[in-house]
Design an enzyme around this catalytic site. Structure first.
Site, PDB file in Angstrom:
ATOM      1  N   HIS A   1       7.987 -17.943  23.289  1.00 36.12           N
ATOM      2  CA  HIS A   1       7.881 -18.307  21.871  1.00 36.12           C
ATOM      3  C   HIS A   1       7.330 -17.135  21.051  1.00 36.12           C
ATOM      4  O   HIS A   1       7.892 -16.763  20.018  1.00 36.12           O
ATOM      5  CB  HIS A   1       6.987 -19.537  21.680  1.00 36.12           C
ATOM      6  CG  HIS A   1       6.629 -19.753  20.242  1.00 36.12           C
ATOM      7  ND1 HIS A   1       7.481 -20.338  19.336  1.00 36.12           N
ATOM      8  CD2 HIS A   1       5.519 -19.399  19.530  1.00 36.12           C
ATOM      9  CE1 HIS A   1       6.911 -20.349  18.141  1.00 36.12           C
ATOM     10  NE2 HIS A   1       5.734 -19.783  18.219  1.00 36.12           N
TER      11      HIS A   1
ATOM     12  N   HIS B   1       8.675 -14.576  17.436  1.00 32.03           N
ATOM     13  CA  HIS B   1       7.963 -13.951  16.312  1.00 32.03           C
ATOM     14  C   HIS B   1       8.169 -12.450  16.166  1.00 32.03           C
ATOM     15  O   HIS B   1       8.209 -11.939  15.047  1.00 32.03           O
ATOM     16  CB  HIS B   1       6.446 -14.183  16.457  1.00 32.03           C
ATOM     17  CG  HIS B   1       6.001 -15.571  16.114  1.00 32.03           C
ATOM     18  ND1 HIS B   1       5.943 -16.048  14.827  1.00 32.03           N
ATOM     19  CD2 HIS B   1       5.585 -16.605  16.892  1.00 32.03           C
ATOM     20  CE1 HIS B   1       5.502 -17.297  14.818  1.00 32.03           C
ATOM     21  NE2 HIS B   1       5.284 -17.668  16.066  1.00 32.03           N
TER      22      HIS B   1
ATOM     23  N   GLU C   1       7.076 -20.534  11.069  1.00 28.97           N
ATOM     24  CA  GLU C   1       7.489 -21.282  12.270  1.00 28.97           C
ATOM     25  C   GLU C   1       8.833 -21.998  12.122  1.00 28.97           C
ATOM     26  O   GLU C   1       9.644 -21.977  13.039  1.00 28.97           O
ATOM     27  CB  GLU C   1       6.406 -22.300  12.661  1.00 28.97           C
ATOM     28  CG  GLU C   1       5.083 -21.678  13.101  1.00 28.97           C
ATOM     29  CD  GLU C   1       5.149 -20.931  14.430  1.00 28.97           C
ATOM     30  OE1 GLU C   1       6.185 -20.965  15.115  1.00 28.97           O
ATOM     31  OE2 GLU C   1       4.136 -20.287  14.781  1.00 28.97           O
TER      32      GLU C   1
ATOM     33  N   SER D   1      13.108 -19.837  18.894  1.00 31.90           N
ATOM     34  CA  SER D   1      12.787 -19.840  20.327  1.00 31.90           C
ATOM     35  C   SER D   1      13.123 -21.176  20.987  1.00 31.90           C
ATOM     36  O   SER D   1      12.811 -21.374  22.156  1.00 31.90           O
ATOM     37  CB  SER D   1      11.299 -19.506  20.531  1.00 31.90           C
ATOM     38  OG  SER D   1      10.469 -20.466  19.900  1.00 31.90           O
TER      39      SER D   1
HETATM   40  N1  HBI Z   1      -3.537 -19.233  18.417  1.00 34.76           N
HETATM   41  N2  HBI Z   1      -2.468 -17.976  20.014  1.00 34.76           N
HETATM   42  C1  HBI Z   1      -2.417 -18.691  18.882  1.00 34.76           C
HETATM   43  N3  HBI Z   1      -1.219 -18.842  18.258  1.00 34.76           N
HETATM   44  C2  HBI Z   1      -1.114 -19.554  17.095  1.00 34.76           C
HETATM   45  O1  HBI Z   1      -0.013 -19.673  16.531  1.00 34.76           O
HETATM   46  C3  HBI Z   1      -2.280 -20.151  16.582  1.00 34.76           C
HETATM   47  C4  HBI Z   1      -3.500 -19.966  17.272  1.00 34.76           C
HETATM   48  N4  HBI Z   1      -4.631 -20.516  16.801  1.00 34.76           N
HETATM   49  C5  HBI Z   1      -4.644 -21.256  15.564  1.00 34.76           C
HETATM   50  C6  HBI Z   1      -3.317 -21.429  14.946  1.00 34.76           C
HETATM   51  N5  HBI Z   1      -2.250 -20.886  15.441  1.00 34.76           N
HETATM   52  C7  HBI Z   1      -3.084 -22.296  13.746  1.00 34.76           C
HETATM   53  O2  HBI Z   1      -3.771 -23.491  13.897  1.00 34.76           O
HETATM   54  C8  HBI Z   1      -3.350 -21.646  12.386  1.00 34.76           C
HETATM   55  O3  HBI Z   1      -2.178 -20.956  11.983  1.00 34.76           O
HETATM   56  C9  HBI Z   1      -3.682 -22.676  11.343  1.00 34.76           C
HETATM   57 FE    FE Z   2       4.369 -19.566  16.642  1.00 31.45          FE
END
Ligand code: HBI
Ligand code: FE
Length: 298
Positions: free
Chosen positions: A135, A140, A181, A200
């Site tokens: 993913h 990304h 996303e 993805s």
């Molecule tokens: N951590 N590794 C990872 N990937 C994410 O997309 C991610 C995260 N922690 C918090 C988060 N996304 C979301 O809750 C925030 O974008 C709000």
């Molecule tokens: Fe993501």
């Protein structure tokens, strides 16, 4: 670290392992991937690569073409970072999974994309709650080769830190969700995918564009901030931008007055279509309606 909280991926971050480094990064441990893990990558890579021509936006395809990402092995984050750094000044850093919001935003604000270093198991090819290397890297990283997206995601990191302090992170997270996303973009030859959650996903890359069920609605910032999203299934509505430059414009807006204006206003549900919406495609809603209908005994 404070108590884990729900994240957009639907899981709690960091409730099991305490990080060795305060920024939660780890070594990717590329040499430790097994042949079976590289094979999972290959299966996922090949089937998405078949699906995405004519579905992913031009910038996604272009970004992928210029990156050291192929079918044969899970990419090495250092090699990705070398290319990305030259293009847009971004790096890919390894994390063990979801990290706390502030940690995530701090990375993005500094143009570091935290990517899960693990890969899903063969029995979870189509559905997985926590973002894995497929993913994060396949979905990304190609878009991070684009200067507009590169700046937009950095701005999201900066905005996330502010929104968290203001207690309005849920509103900002919806913007990320419906753009980075699950965003669609209108191109000359039709609707295309730019969101990583779609790009993805084998099933959602077809559903989002071709299924008659979901709505496709012109992106409007305040509208999106007020719209709940689904973390457990396909989206009921996708929001459509006209160009990636539109995202860059968002990065220059002061969100504080917007947060104040929508405070206390009711949320919209994922499938709502409003009179003010610029509807690109009005969905039938059939897919989600069928799931909501009480099960009938066979
Ligand atoms: N951590 N590794 C990872 N990937 C994410 O997309 C991610 C995260 N922690 C918090 C988060 N996304 C979301 O809750 C925030 O974008 C709000
Ligand atoms: Fe993501």
């Amino acid at each position: 670290m404070e108590a884990a909280e729900a994240t957009k991926h639907g899981l709690a971050a960091g409730d099991t392992v305490a990080p060795e480094r305060p920024d939660w990064t780890i070594d990717q441990g590329w040499k430790n991937y097994t042949p079976a893990e590289h094979a999972v990558w290959k299966t996922l890579f090949e089937r998405q690569t078949r699906l995405l021509p004519g579905r992913a936006c031009d910038e996604f395809v272009e970004g992928m073409k210029n990156l050291p990402i192929g079918a044969e092995q899970i990419p090495d984050f250092l090699e990705l970072s070398e290319v990305l750094m030259q293009r847009t000044g971004w790096q890919v850093v390894a994390v063990p999974g979801l990290v706390p919001d502030e940690v995530f935003f701090e990375h993005l604000a500094n143009r570091r994309f935290p990517a899960g270093n693990f890969i899903r198991k063969p029995h979870e090819l189509d559905y997985l709650e926590e973002p894995d290397v497929f993913h994060d890297v396949f979905g990304h990283v190609p878009m991070l080769m684009n200067p507009a997206i590169a700046d937009y995601i950095q701005a999201y990191g900066e905005g996330g830190l502010r929104a968290k302090k203001l207690g309005v992170l849920d509103k900002l997270a919806r913007v990320y969700w419906y753009t980075v996303e699950f965003g669609l973009i209108q191109q000359k030859d039709g609707l295309r995918i730019y969101g990583a959650g779609i790009a993805s996903s084998r099933t959602e890359s077809v559903f989002s564009l071709e299924d008659p069920s979901p709505n496709r609605i012109g992106f409007d910032l305040e509208r999106v901030m007020r719209t709940n999203y689904r973390i457990d299934d396909f989206q009921e509505s996708y929001f459509v931008i006209d160009s990636l430059a539109q995202l860059l414009e968002l990065a220059t807006i002061d969100f504080a007055p917007l947060y104040a204006r929508i405070a206390g206003k009711p949320d919209y549900q994922p499938g709502d279509v409003l009179p003010a919406d610029r509807v690109v495609v009005r969905g039938t809603g059939r897919y989600h309606d069928a799931k909501r209908a009480p099960a009938i005994a066979a």
